[in-house]
Write a protein that holds these residues in place. Structure first.
Motif, short mmCIF file in Angstrom:
data_model
loop_
_atom_site.label_atom_id
_atom_site.label_comp_id
_atom_site.label_asym_id
_atom_site.label_seq_id
_atom_site.Cartn_x
_atom_site.Cartn_y
_atom_site.Cartn_z
N ALA A 75 -5.82 -2.04 7.69
CA ALA A 75 -5.64 -2.91 6.32
C ALA A 75 -5.21 -1.76 5.37
CB ALA A 75 -7.01 -3.51 5.67
N LEU A 76 -5.84 -0.66 5.39
CA LEU A 76 -5.32 0.64 4.40
C LEU A 76 -3.73 0.84 4.75
CD1 LEU A 76 -8.52 2.65 3.90
CD2 LEU A 76 -7.47 0.79 2.31
N ARG A 77 -3.54 0.80 5.98
CA ARG A 77 -2.23 1.35 6.31
C ARG A 77 -1.17 0.25 5.81
NH1 ARG A 77 -4.37 4.02 11.34
NH2 ARG A 77 -4.17 6.27 11.23
N ALA A 78 -1.59 -0.96 6.30
CA ALA A 78 -0.74 -2.05 5.80
C ALA A 78 -0.36 -2.12 4.40
CB ALA A 78 -1.31 -3.58 6.40
N LEU A 79 -1.50 -1.74 3.68
CA LEU A 79 -1.46 -1.87 1.95
C LEU A 79 -0.83 -0.56 1.56
CD1 LEU A 79 -4.59 -3.49 1.49
CD2 LEU A 79 -2.36 -4.65 1.24
N GLY A 80 -0.39 0.31 2.50
CA GLY A 80 0.35 1.56 2.11
C GLY A 80 -0.48 2.63 1.74
N HIS A 81 -1.43 3.02 2.65
CA HIS A 81 -2.26 4.14 2.32
C HIS A 81 -2.63 4.70 3.77
CE1 HIS A 81 -2.89 3.86 -2.06
NE2 HIS A 81 -2.89 2.60 -1.73
N PRO A 102 -8.57 5.89 0.87
CA PRO A 102 -7.13 5.62 0.88
C PRO A 102 -6.54 7.23 0.80
CG PRO A 102 -7.81 4.86 -0.94
CD PRO A 102 -9.15 5.04 -0.23
N GLY A 103 -5.74 7.43 1.33
CA GLY A 103 -5.25 8.99 1.33
C GLY A 103 -3.70 8.87 0.94
N ALA A 104 -2.95 9.76 1.49
CA ALA A 104 -1.62 9.74 0.87
C ALA A 104 -0.74 8.37 1.20
CB ALA A 104 -0.72 10.83 1.79
N ALA A 105 0.10 8.02 0.24
CA ALA A 105 0.96 6.95 0.32
C ALA A 105 1.77 6.83 1.73
CB ALA A 105 1.82 6.92 -0.88
N THR A 107 4.49 4.15 4.36
CA THR A 107 4.98 2.78 4.55
C THR A 107 4.45 2.38 5.84
OG1 THR A 107 6.91 3.33 3.30
CG2 THR A 107 7.14 1.47 4.63
N ALA A 108 4.01 1.17 6.22
CA ALA A 108 3.36 0.80 7.24
C ALA A 108 4.64 0.47 8.31
CB ALA A 108 2.50 -0.65 7.20
N ASP A 109 4.41 0.90 9.57
CA ASP A 109 5.32 0.74 10.43
C ASP A 109 5.27 -0.60 11.06
OD1 ASP A 109 2.97 0.75 12.22
OD2 ASP A 109 3.51 2.73 12.82
N GLU A 110 6.04 -1.05 11.88
CA GLU A 110 6.21 -2.41 12.73
C GLU A 110 4.78 -2.54 13.42
OE1 GLU A 110 8.90 -5.30 15.44
OE2 GLU A 110 9.59 -3.15 14.79
N ASN A 111 4.42 -1.65 13.98
CA ASN A 111 3.26 -2.02 14.90
C ASN A 111 1.93 -2.28 13.83
OD1 ASN A 111 2.13 -1.95 17.65
ND2 ASN A 111 0.57 -0.23 16.71
N THR A 112 1.70 -1.63 13.06
CA THR A 112 0.70 -1.63 11.94
C THR A 112 0.50 -3.06 11.39
OG1 THR A 112 0.49 0.58 11.51
CG2 THR A 112 -0.43 -1.09 9.93
N ARG A 113 2.12 -3.54 10.95
CA ARG A 113 2.07 -5.00 10.39
C ARG A 113 2.00 -5.90 11.08
NH1 ARG A 113 6.63 -2.35 8.08
NH2 ARG A 113 8.12 -3.34 9.85
N LEU A 114 2.14 -5.62 12.63
CA LEU A 114 2.06 -6.72 13.76
C LEU A 114 0.39 -6.80 13.92
CD1 LEU A 114 3.65 -8.25 16.27
CD2 LEU A 114 2.68 -6.10 17.42
N LEU A 115 -0.16 -5.90 14.21
CA LEU A 115 -1.70 -5.86 14.32
C LEU A 115 -2.40 -6.51 13.12
CD1 LEU A 115 -2.49 -2.49 15.93
CD2 LEU A 115 -1.80 -4.67 17.03
N TYR A 116 -2.21 -5.91 11.99
CA TYR A 116 -2.86 -6.37 10.63
C TYR A 116 -2.68 -7.91 10.46
CZ TYR A 116 -4.31 -6.87 6.02
OH TYR A 116 -4.76 -7.11 4.65
N ALA A 117 -1.55 -8.45 10.93
CA ALA A 117 -1.36 -10.00 10.91
C ALA A 117 -2.23 -10.72 11.74
CB ALA A 117 0.23 -10.41 11.28
#
Length: 330
Positions: A75-81, A102-105, A107-117
């Motif tokens: 979730a944190l990666r999908a939301l930009g952290h 939440p660490g450094a800003a 941009t979520a990669d495609e795999n992160t978005r895929l799993l988060y969905a």
């Protein structure tokens, strides 16, 4: 990416906790609680939801919480952290399993978005699968997913080994069904039709009359003599699916949390490609059977989960407690 306000960070953290609540857990006990203090999420074990008879050491509890931790990270990666995670950060506070900031800003990669969905879409299956094959390339991806988290996923290729796993699962189920304390513990987490509870195993989440697969892997008897279960058509649920075992080199509390994170990454990736998983933990709850599996089938590694993967047309409904019940904010 511009710096976020404290209100925006709070919203991100609440969203991450919401994602965590959708993790799988043994009997859907949801044995976790969360604290948010400033920009930090604390993941804690909820001992009131521990299976004191079936899981006295808390292994399955920590695997469940590890799956929740994976959802927080995604979730944190999908939301930009980029998540900054500390596992078991304080030996004097054993219930504190991890802290996440939440660490450094990023941009979520495609795999992160895929799993988060898939976080809220993933469902546990409790029956056989269709005969549709699981692509070999997907199995290789799942193996890599688990390895990347520090665990090992082994699809079982040997028919003899599959028969052993099926037989030992059925034997463990038969023994446990005669154990009154274990049966009473299971009844605590079985939900009758129409129950308003938001935890435990709903009656609609397993078939009333499941088809037997060959070889047969015994399921838990959540109905315990009642005519509960779904009447959904079972005519296509005739395949065992792909049997796989998740193992770790060690068997510490940290290893159990690692196993949960690896398991959830595999499950989300499977869900993204239309696959479901059925879990079989009966034999792993009996120390002598678990040790037998470690020595004879798991190359001396510690088995943390036995599962079957396959394709099903079942689209069950998940139940989870609301965030307000599991989150304490300061």
């Amino acid at each position: 990416m511009s710096a976020r306000t404290s209100e925006e960070i709070t919203s991100v953290l609440r969203t991450a906790v919401q994602a965590a609540t959708w993790a799988p857990s043994v009997h859907n006990t949801q044995p976790w609680s969360f604290g948010v203090d400033g920009d930090e999420i604390a993941l804690r074990a909820d001992s009131d939801r521990k299976l004191r008879t079936g899981d006295p050491a808390g292994r399955e509890l920590l695997i469940s919480c590890g799956a929740a931790l994976m959802n927080v990270r995604l979730a944190l990666r999908a939301l930009g952290h980029e998540p900054r995670v500390r596992v078991l950060p304080d030996p004097d506070r054993p219930a504190l399993l991890a802290t996440v900031r939440p660490g450094a800003a990023m941009t979520a990669d495609e795999n992160t978005r895929l799993l988060y969905a898939e976080v809220e879409r993933r469902r546990t299956h409790r029956a056989g699968f269709t005969r549709l094959p699981v692509p070999e390339c997907l199995l290789e991806t799942f193996v890599a997913d688990a390895s990347g988290e520090g665990a090992r996923l082994t699809p079982v290729r040997s028919e003899a080994a599959i028969r052993v796993l099926a037989a030992i699962t059925c034997a463990a189920q038969d023994v446990q069904s005669q154990d009154r304390p274990l049966s009473l513990e299971l009844i605590r987490w079985a939900r009758p039709p129409g129950s308003p509870r938001k935890d435990g195993v709903p009656a609609e989440s397993y078939p009333r009359a499941p088809r037997r697969t060959r070889p047969h892997f015994a399921q838990r008897d959540y109905a315990h003599g009642h005519p509960w279960g779904s009447d959904a058509d079972q005519s296509l649920s005739v395949s065992t699916g792909v049997v796989a075992v998740l193992t770790t080199k060690g068997d510490s509390r940290q290893d159990w949390i690692t196993a949960g994170q690896a398991l959830q990454r595999v499950l989300l990736h499977a869900s993204a490609h239309g696959l479901s998983a059925a879990f079989h933990t009966q034999a792993l709850e009996m120390p002598h059977l678990r040790e037998f599996l470690r020595q004879e089938l798991c190359s001396q590694e510690y088995p943390q989960m036995i599962m079957r993967l396959g394709i099903t047309f079942d689209d069950g409904r998940g139940v989870r407690r609301p965030v307000a019940e599991v989150l304490e904010e300061r």
